[in-house]
Scaffold this active site. Structure first.
Site, PDB file in Angstrom:
ATOM      1  N   ASP A  41       0.861  -1.172   0.000  1.00  0.00           N
ATOM      2  CA  ASP A  41       0.000   0.000   0.000  1.00  0.00           C
ATOM      3  C   ASP A  41       0.907   1.234   0.000  1.00  0.00           C
ATOM      4  O   ASP A  41       2.122   1.140   0.190  1.00  0.00           O
ATOM      5  CB  ASP A  41      -0.974  -0.012   1.198  1.00  0.00           C
ATOM      6  CG  ASP A  41      -2.201   0.859   0.901  1.00  0.00           C
ATOM      7  OD1 ASP A  41      -2.167   1.627  -0.084  1.00  0.00           O
ATOM      8  OD2 ASP A  41      -3.199   0.780   1.644  1.00  0.00           O
TER       9      ASP A  41
HETATM   10  C1  BGC Z   1      -5.109   3.130   0.182  1.00  0.00           C
HETATM   11  C2  BGC Z   1      -5.325   2.042  -0.849  1.00  0.00           C
HETATM   12  C3  BGC Z   1      -5.231   2.624  -2.231  1.00  0.00           C
HETATM   13  C4  BGC Z   1      -3.882   3.306  -2.381  1.00  0.00           C
HETATM   14  C5  BGC Z   1      -3.649   3.871  -3.763  1.00  0.00           C
HETATM   15  C6  BGC Z   1      -3.899   3.981  -0.093  1.00  0.00           C
HETATM   16  O1  BGC Z   1      -3.855   5.100   0.719  1.00  0.00           O
HETATM   17  O2  BGC Z   1      -5.021   2.536   1.441  1.00  0.00           O
HETATM   18  O3  BGC Z   1      -6.546   1.425  -0.654  1.00  0.00           O
HETATM   19  O4  BGC Z   1      -5.427   1.633  -3.190  1.00  0.00           O
HETATM   20  O5  BGC Z   1      -3.815   4.377  -1.442  1.00  0.00           O
HETATM   21  O6  BGC Z   1      -4.444   4.933  -4.046  1.00  0.00           O
END
Ligand code: BGC
Length: 734
Positions: free
Chosen positions: A266
């Site tokens: 993530d």
């Molecule tokens: C979130 C994810 C997301 C990623 C990319 C993160 O802050 O937890 O769910 O896919 O950002 O945007």
């Protein structure tokens, strides 16, 4: 490319090029506009880093991505195309109900249709990979991200998991992902939905048994359905951050679940291992992430600045690096990017299909299926067209009804409730703002506050009261703000903003026929709402056609089709609260006034509304369930049948739910566990037999020795319209 050609490509790549394939940045790193979906770090990339980049996130648009791909391929020494990844969550431009609402539909087929439309739209806009489905089981409504999950139940979530993966990717499990589909990413692995106190990014402490039994099944179902990527979660699980958790990633995900796709972190989760206190610096975080098998490092300074050095020093083997790079190259190959680096990016097609009537129609149907009617006294709903109705509240004319992940979507493309009702040709309706959406200085998830103009608030309230006094009924369109839920949208209270509560109370003084249409991304406290309202319908954040769907449902053109996918508490302080809790030694079914029993001294133990609850505009009766044999043998099965009858005056759809209780086992088992559901549509007076197969496999669990087995003994099977159902049939497993 053949596998042999991919291997040859890999062997011809420099160390820096290989590392580049494992680095993901946001558009701004390349001077492009895009969304920023995490904290703004400072990724310092030199020209070589930029030329070697393997993927980019949060960017879309066919023209832009075609140009970007051309530019990157010209720079990349082997002309390797980039992957474009995006959070296509509940739709891309045509927005469907938030995932929690899709959970409420108990309709995986519908969810699959929504995902496939999202895939078509996003593909035409040049996207290759979606960061969806999010399958974090959640039992605490304070957590802001419950809106992104199908809900609190492992079985329902697993059904939704498969449906979403098949919708995004198509059903060809191992074949190429064709032009109309996206590669799906299962997230956030694992147990991100269980943060302490419901606070986002917080610690997760969970027994291995509960992890395996409740939290892992939905991820596993998505992996089994062929999802090409998995994303690690931000949290520590039993003190180890997922991104560096070798056991979780190598033993469980790759070993037990047989996942052979790309593992992505993530947003900046790799470098956050320093904050978690398990890495002293970014170099150590890089080593831990590689050891855990992380392939792509999303927006962090780990891989891009430390991986090559660690390989040169021999701290990370070239073999581990090559395996990770090969997985990324294989994904690109599966998406057909070596033959056609633009995949389905096509400006004309993008214009042609985006928000086309067919997609909008599906958005409307899916929204109607997700609305949950929780109260309907005196048949206040549906409305009759000749009644005069005042539509009051900050959501009566609001376009922002998408949920927070619909970043590329244009709010103006959404029909508001007012527009939808006017389009229906209803003439005796009035519309008033009534109140502000947020309280003075109340914060949303971005830390923004909303100052109210007191004079304006008073003016709106007076107008609203006059309209309410003048109408047969009032529909109050109230709820959380769109940006009160979602990532970093955790809340310690679960009430609607006080200014809206005040509006309800003031309107109740002049009209008692109140219907509340509740917008929310999470279960809320509703006691203070239903005190004044005859009807309550939860519409979540319903998406592009939300307004039209609400108009259809309010006027009875269709019925509210949803059931709660998460328990609604009486008060936030009951959280975490969920239907399939374990029994205690001192159960307290009758209330809170007896001493020495489980519960609170100042609140009921039971929730306000239970998992699976929801009404329609008709009523149903159930016969006593019957079972084909009272004794089940290992490997055997039995059929449970029940006759369901529509006892009301309208055609309606019932969601028939099957729950099982294992009465005594080597470890304590939940009081009820959802094991099946069916939707059945019946005309007034019509009845039909509904059948569920009960197999020995359905009775398996992690026993005292952590073996996944069934144990002989007695079981109860409950059937009914919610998790409160009491009709049961007993059987024995030999
Ligand atoms: C979130 C994810 C997301 C990623 C990319 C993160 O802050 O937890 O769910 O896919 O950002 O945007």
């Amino acid at each position: 490319m053949t596998d042999k050609e991919l291997m040859e490509l890999l062997q011809s790549m420099s160390l820096e090029e290989k590392v580049g394939q494992l680095v993901q940045v946001t558009g701004d790193a390349l001077g492009e506009n895009g969304q920023i979906t995490g904290p703004l770090g400072s990724m310092k990339l030199n020209d070589e880093d930029k030329a070697n980049l393997g993927s980019i996130l949060a960017i879309n648009g066919a023209e832009k991505l075609i140009a970007l791909q051309d530019k990157q391929m010209a720079q990349q020494p082997h002309h390797i195309p980039m992957l474009f990844m995006c959070d296509v969550i509940n739709g891309f431009q045509t927005i469907f109900p938030i995932p929690l609402a899709q959970g409420a539909s108990f309709d995986p087929e519908e969810t699959s249709k929504c995902a496939s439309i999202a895939a078509m739209e996003a593909s035409a806009a040049g996207v290759h990979v979606t960061f969806s489905p999010m399958l974090d089981l959640c039992r605490d409504a304070r957590w802001g991200r419950v809106m992104e999950s199908p809900g609190e139940d492992a079985y329902l979530n697993s059904c939704m998991a498969r449906a979403m993966v098949e919708g995004y990717q198509g059903t060809g499990k191992h074949g190429p992902v064709d032009r109309e589909h996206l590669a799906a990413t299962v997230k956030h692995f694992a147990a991100y939905g269980r943060p302490e106190g419901g606070r986002d990014y917080d610690t997760v402490e969970l027994s291995e048994r509960t992890l395996r039994e409740d939290y892992l099944p939905a991820y596993a179902a998505a992996v089994d359905a062929g999802a090409r990527l998995v994303m690690t979660s931000f949290n520590t699980l039993n003190r180890v951050p997922s991104t560096g958790n070798r056991w979780l990633m190598r033993d469980i995900l790759r070993g037990e679940m047989n996942f052979d796709g790309v593992l992505i972190s993530d947003y900046s989760a790799a470098e956050e291992m320093v904050n978690h206190g398990i890495a002293e610096d970014l170099s150590e975080a890089t080593r831990l992430a590689m050891a855990a098998g992380l392939d792509i490092d999303m927006v962090s300074n780990c891989y891009v600045h430390h991986l090559a050095d660690l390989v040169r020093k021999g701290d990370i083997s070239e073999k581990d690096l090559d395996e990770a790079v090969l997985r990324v190259l294989r994904l690109k190959n599966d998406l057909g990017l070596f033959e056609n680096p633009y995949k389905a990016a096509c400006p004309e097609k993008e214009r042609e299909i985006t928000l086309c009537p067919e997609f909008r129609q599906e958005a409307r149907i899916s929204a109607e299926k997700s609305f949950v009617l929780l109260k309907n006294e005196e048949s206040c709903l549906p409305l009759a067209q000749n009644e005069s109705v005042a539509f009051i509240g900050p959501y009566a004319m609001n376009h922002e009804i998408f949920g927070t992940w619909s970043v590329p979507a244009d709010a103006e493309s959404t029909a508001t409730i007012r527009q939808a009702i006017e389009t229906m040709g209803i003439s005796n309706a009035t519309f008033c703002q009534g109140s502000f959406l947020m309280d003075n200085d109340q914060r949303n998830r971005f830390g923004q506050t909303f100052a109210q103009d007191i004079d304006q608030a008073e003016k709106w309230l007076e107008e609203a009261k006059a309209a309410a006094a003048d109408s047969d009924k009032v529909v109050l369109c109230v709820g959380e703000m769109n940006s009160q839920s979602g990532e970093c949208g955790s809340r310690a209270t679960l009430r609607i903003p006080e200014c809206q509560q005040h509006l309800i109370e003031e309107i109740a003084k002049v009209n008692s026929n109140i219907i509340v249409v509740l917008f929310t991304g999470r279960p809320l406290e509703t006691k203070e709402i239903t005190k004044y309202a005859k009807s309550l319908v939860v519409v979540w954040f319903p998406g592009t056609e939300g307004g039209s769907a609400i108009a259809d449902v309010l006027y009875g053109i269709s019925e509210p089709g949803g059931r709660l996918p998460m328990t609604f508490p009486r008060t936030a302080t009951q959280e975490p609260i969920y239907y399939n809790q374990l029994p205690t030694g001192r159960p307290n079914p009758s209330g809170h006034d007896l001493p020495f029993l489980n519960g609170y001294i100042d609140e009921e133990t039971t929730p306000e509304y239970c998992f699976g609850q929801g009404m329609t505009y008709t009523t149903f009766s159930y016969s006593k369930p019957e079972i084909s044999g009272r004794t089940l043998k290992k490997g055997g099965k039995a059929t449970l049948s029940v006759t369901v009858k529509n006892t009301g005056k309208r055609k309606g759809t019932e969601t028939v739910q099957l729950y099982i209780h294992d009465i005594a086992a080597s470890v304590s088992r939940p009081q009820k566990m959802l094991k099946g559901f069916r939707k059945i549509t019946l005309d007034p007076g019509e009845s039909a037999s509904v059948q569920f197969e009960i197999t020995e496999e359905m009775l398996r669990f992690y026993d005292i020795n952590m073996q996944y087995v069934s144990e002989p003994g007695k079981f109860d099977a409950y059937v009914g319209g919610s998790s409160l159902c009491q009709d049961k049939v007993s059987f024995t497993l030999e």
